[in-house]
Design a protein around this motif. Structure first.
Motif, mmCIF file in Angstrom:
data_model
loop_
_atom_site.group_PDB
_atom_site.id
_atom_site.type_symbol
_atom_site.label_atom_id
_atom_site.label_comp_id
_atom_site.label_asym_id
_atom_site.label_seq_id
_atom_site.Cartn_x
_atom_site.Cartn_y
_atom_site.Cartn_z
ATOM 1 N N ARG A 76 35.450 41.967 38.203
ATOM 2 C CA ARG A 76 34.781 42.159 36.907
ATOM 3 C C ARG A 76 33.540 41.801 36.758
ATOM 4 O O ARG A 76 32.780 40.975 36.030
ATOM 5 N N GLY A 77 32.826 41.810 37.907
ATOM 6 C CA GLY A 77 31.258 41.274 38.248
ATOM 7 C C GLY A 77 31.208 39.865 38.364
ATOM 8 O O GLY A 77 29.952 39.337 38.601
ATOM 9 N N GLU A 78 32.312 39.132 38.575
ATOM 10 C CA GLU A 78 32.193 37.498 38.783
ATOM 11 C C GLU A 78 32.887 37.281 40.097
ATOM 12 O O GLU A 78 34.022 37.728 40.194
ATOM 13 N N PRO A 79 32.292 36.316 40.776
ATOM 14 C CA PRO A 79 33.049 35.712 41.921
ATOM 15 C C PRO A 79 34.211 34.957 41.698
ATOM 16 O O PRO A 79 34.276 34.257 40.405
ATOM 17 N N VAL A 80 35.254 35.084 42.345
ATOM 18 C CA VAL A 80 36.755 34.702 42.082
ATOM 19 C C VAL A 80 36.608 33.031 42.480
ATOM 20 O O VAL A 80 35.796 32.939 43.603
ATOM 21 N N ALA A 81 37.220 32.092 41.765
ATOM 22 C CA ALA A 81 37.079 30.799 42.320
ATOM 23 C C ALA A 81 37.757 30.633 43.723
ATOM 24 O O ALA A 81 38.875 31.393 44.032
ATOM 25 N N GLY A 82 37.027 29.803 44.490
ATOM 26 C CA GLY A 82 37.337 29.572 45.771
ATOM 27 C C GLY A 82 36.497 30.612 46.911
ATOM 28 O O GLY A 82 36.732 30.354 47.961
ATOM 29 N N SER A 83 35.856 31.618 46.153
ATOM 30 C CA SER A 83 35.080 32.353 47.069
ATOM 31 C C SER A 83 33.922 31.510 47.814
ATOM 32 O O SER A 83 33.393 30.643 47.116
ATOM 33 N N ASP A 84 33.302 32.255 48.798
ATOM 34 C CA ASP A 84 32.236 31.486 49.560
ATOM 35 C C ASP A 84 31.020 31.927 48.843
ATOM 36 O O ASP A 84 30.561 32.984 48.852
ATOM 37 N N LEU A 85 30.621 30.949 47.669
ATOM 38 C CA LEU A 85 29.484 31.284 46.891
ATOM 39 C C LEU A 85 28.185 31.424 47.596
ATOM 40 O O LEU A 85 27.166 31.603 46.813
ATOM 41 N N ARG A 86 27.963 31.079 49.025
ATOM 42 C CA ARG A 86 26.775 31.281 49.428
ATOM 43 C C ARG A 86 26.298 32.575 49.435
ATOM 44 O O ARG A 86 24.993 33.140 49.507
#
Length: 200
Positions: free
Chosen positions: A161-171
């Motif tokens: 839904r357009g947002e990174p999931v928790a635990g994703s590599d946010l780099r």
């Protein structure tokens, strides 16, 4: 005269970009089979790897799995020796050469559905993966994921839904490359396995 000098300098810099570690697309190395990715090795006859004063091509990731078409088609093999014509097809068959065109949907647009094999896994500079996710994936794809190895460590980046999931590599989402570099630098993907195919 200044414009002429500037044009020549820009052309020279663009031509030597792969040897400096700057970029590997839109340079003068088409069909050269030049390999500069990885940083430590190069297959150029006399230009050593230590010329790579920039680190864009040395930091590569291996994309192992994704459900986003753009990343799936980032390295695709189109056609084969049958597309070479009668004369060259016979030569390729006698010589045991497997001739194919390595294409990229990110640069060439939509690939034809027939006679195309998507190659996964493949390697690509981390800068290029960040650029594709930030510029071409996040604004248009509300749900996707990509799994990759960075220095041998597995990572997963997933968007729902357009947002990174928790635990994703946010780099891939939080650290966007500078605007000018995103516009000027482009990198090819490289298939995994031993070198030998003409891949550029």
């Amino acid at each position: 005269r200044r414009v002429a000098y500037a044009t020549v300098m820009a052309a020279v810099i663009n031509g030597i970009s792969p040897y400096l570690g700057l970029k590997t697309q839109a340079t003068w190395t088409l069909l050269s089979n030049l390999h500069v990715e990885g940083g430590a090795l190069t297959n150029h006859f006399f230009i050593p790897a230590r010329w790579q004063i920039f680190s864009f091509t040395s930091e590569c990731v291996q994309v192992t799995k994704t459900n986003m078409p753009l990343l799936q088609e980032l390295h695709a093999v189109e056609g084969g020796s049958l597309r070479l014509g009668a004369f060259l097809h016979g030569f390729a068959a006698r010589s045991g050469i497997d001739a194919a065109i390595h294409s990229s949907a990110a640069l060439c647009g939509e690939l034809p559905e027939e006679d195309v094999d998507v190659v996964v896994p493949y390697s690509v500079p981390f800068f290029e993966l960040r650029r594709i996710v930030a510029e071409q994936a996040m604004p248009f794809w509300p749900d996707f994921y990509v799994e990759y190895l960075h220095y041998g460590t597995p990572h997963r980046f997933e968007v729902r839904r357009g947002e990174p999931v928790a635990g994703s590599d946010l780099r891939l989402a939080k650290v966007r490359p500078p605007f000018l570099l995103r516009k000027l630098l482009a990198f090819r993907s490289v298939p995994e396995g031993p070198p030998g195919a003409c891949r550029h």
